[in-house]
Design a protein around this motif. Structure first.
Motif, short mmCIF file in Angstrom:
data_model
loop_
_atom_site.label_atom_id
_atom_site.label_comp_id
_atom_site.label_asym_id
_atom_site.label_seq_id
_atom_site.Cartn_x
_atom_site.Cartn_y
_atom_site.Cartn_z
N TYR A 82 -26.92 58.15 -6.56
CA TYR A 82 -25.59 58.44 -7.11
C TYR A 82 -24.79 59.19 -6.06
N GLU A 87 -20.87 53.83 -5.34
CA GLU A 87 -19.81 53.07 -5.99
C GLU A 87 -18.79 52.59 -4.96
N GLY A 114 -13.82 50.99 -10.66
CA GLY A 114 -13.46 52.12 -9.81
C GLY A 114 -11.98 52.45 -9.89
N GLY A 163 -11.53 61.38 -9.91
CA GLY A 163 -12.83 61.79 -10.41
C GLY A 163 -13.01 63.27 -10.18
N GLU A 210 -21.39 59.48 -23.67
CA GLU A 210 -21.51 58.33 -22.78
C GLU A 210 -22.67 57.46 -23.22
N GLU A 275 -18.23 55.85 -20.52
CA GLU A 275 -17.96 57.21 -20.97
C GLU A 275 -16.78 57.26 -21.94
N GLU A 287 -13.91 56.07 -18.75
CA GLU A 287 -14.21 55.35 -17.52
C GLU A 287 -15.61 54.76 -17.61
N ASN A 289 -19.00 54.35 -15.04
CA ASN A 289 -19.66 54.62 -13.77
C ASN A 289 -20.63 53.48 -13.49
N THR A 290 -20.48 52.84 -12.34
CA THR A 290 -21.26 51.65 -12.01
C THR A 290 -22.48 52.02 -11.17
N ARG A 291 -23.25 52.97 -11.66
CA ARG A 291 -24.41 53.47 -10.92
C ARG A 291 -25.33 54.21 -11.87
N GLN A 293 -26.78 57.61 -13.34
CA GLN A 293 -26.18 58.92 -13.56
C GLN A 293 -27.16 60.05 -13.22
#
Length: 447
Positions: A82, A87, A114, A163, A210, A275, A287, A289-291, A293
């Motif tokens: 992360y 990202e 993003g 962010g 989330e 989230e 949003e 998050n493409t990863r 956490q």
């Protein structure tokens, strides 16, 4: 399955990914800056490559050096962890051009999610509930006033590429709006090189909820439940738990199913987190998050599923190992982020750890890459470890957390451990009665 994975990160997440690779029988390569030559993940990896001096831009953000390390070592995949390049769509594209697999979503999906404005449009199209606000970037003050009047004050102005709370300002009245708009745009331009901002309704006492999702890239999606990340300071998460004490079973199932379907419809591949702000029984998309956490261990605790194993499996073309009906939620889990910071001022506290002792026993997990004698460098994020506690229910989990915090010893530097020892004894926390503003109010009172 991959033969060799390069881990393009540092600290506890690099060690976390390394452990998963070893369990799967995959060779590991880690990269490191000169400041991290003695780091634990460097010591334990099969191979290591120094990629530059301490500043992140010259090492962990240096795409050329990381690709070169892949080619030198023969790594056929990269796990980004992360932060850093996790990202970065350009990084994903460059790896693909070199026939190296990025363990994460496609560059296109990273780009879509993003951009906060495009992400909101996409979420709305996929049937995910969103916060009322502007449909795109707002540049003119007259447009901002019109939108704010339509959705009602207070409103929040956010950076499209933002962010961590930067480029984010609240306006309670029309008189506040002009300054808030200008300030947010200025901060956004300075922090992200993009001054585009948008407007949303500002919720008064929301929780941050989330949902952990996974897609196989071929139209299948699942969710692994939700996490409550409402205890925050300056929009940075401090304490996370699963499941949320604010949701009932019907709400949990409803929002999970919505997110799993959206991920399937998007054709998304790998891990992601959607989230929301949650208030008065309603969810509002913030949003995606493409990863992986930071707080993924609490989900692992209540599901018994290794999410990094799942990431590697999906990226290698093996698909998801579970169907939605296979996923069961057992007990309750809480994670505390242990930072090398003053527990009241949150001033970073780099230096040498003279004594490091972690708690143990049933239901206790500590993810950390530090050890006694380790010198914490001043160049990176102050997170030095995560304490994850699991119990049969929230009451047992809280009692176990209290005991674990009492056992945790870190000498030589200041840490946020004293803050968590205070929080675990607080009545509001014990009752699960808090929102995203609670912690900052608590700290402001100096309790």
């Amino acid at each position: 399955m991959f033969q060799k994975i390069l881990i393009a990160n540092r600290g506890e997440i690099a060690l976390r990914v390394l452990r998963a690779c070893k369990e799967l029988g995959i060779q590991t390569v880690v990269v490191h800056s000169t400041a991290d030559a003695d780091a634990m993940h460097v010591r334990l990896a099969d191979e290591s490559v120094c990629i530059g001096p301490p500043p992140s831009r010259d090492s962990y953000l240096n795409i050329h050096q990381i690709v070169a390390a892949c080619e030198i070592t023969g790594a056929d995949a990269v796990h980004p962890g992360y932060g850093f390049l996790s990202e970065n769509a350009k990084f994903s594209d460059i790896l693909a051009a070199h026939n190296i697999t990025f363990i994460g979503p496609t560059g296109d999906h990273i780009r879509i999610m993003g951009d906060k404005i495009e992400a909101k449009r996409t979420a709305k199209r996929l049937g995910i509930p969103v916060v009322p606000g502007s449909d795109g970037a707002v540049t003119e003050e007259k447009d901002a006033k019109r939108i704010a009047a339509e959705i009602g004050y207070p409103v929040i102005i956010k950076a499209s590429a933002g962010g961590g709370g930067r480029g984010m300002k609240v306006a309670h009245t029309e008189a506040d709006l002009e300054v808030a708009l200008q300030t947010a745009r200025s901060e956004a331009g300075a922090a992200f090189g993009d001054d585009a901002v948008y407007i949303e309704k500002y919720l008064q006492k929301p929780r941050h909820i989330e949902v952990q999702v996974f897609g196989d890239g071929f139209g299948r999606g699942v969710h692994f439940g939700e996490r409550d990340c409402s205890l925050q300071r300056r929009h940075q998460k401090v304490w996370e738990e699963a499941n949320s004490p604010a949701l009932n079973a019907e709400e949990r199932s409803r929002i999970g199913d919505i997110c799993a379907k959206a991920i399937a419809d998007l054709g998304y591949s790998g891990a992601g987190t959607i989230e929301f702000l949650y208030e008065n029984g309603e969810f509002y998309f913030i949003e995606m998050n493409t990863r992986l956490q930071v707080e993924h261990p609490v989900t692992e605790a209540i599901t018994g599923i290794d999410l990094v194993h799942e990431q590697i499996r999906v990226a290698s073309g093996g698909g998801l190992s579970v169907k939605q009906e296979d996923i069961r939620f057992q007990g309750h889990a809480i994670e505390c982020r242990i930072n090398a910071e003053d527990p009241r001022t949150f001033t970073p506290s780099p230096g040498t750890i003279t004594h490091f002792h972690t708690p143990g026993g049933l239901g206790i997990r500590v993810d950390s890459g530090v050890y006694s004698g380790y010198k914490i460098p001043p160049y990176y994020d102050s997170l030095i470890g995560k304490l994850i506690v699991h119990g049969r229910n929230r009451v047992e989990c809280m009692m176990r957390l209290r005991r674990a915090l009492d056992e945790f010893v870190v000498d030589g530097i200041k840490t946020t451990l004293p803050l968590f020892r205070d929080l675990v004894g607080n009545a509001d926390i014990a009752n699960g009665d808090y929102d995203i503003h609670w912690l900052e109010k608590y700290l402001a009172k100096g309790e």
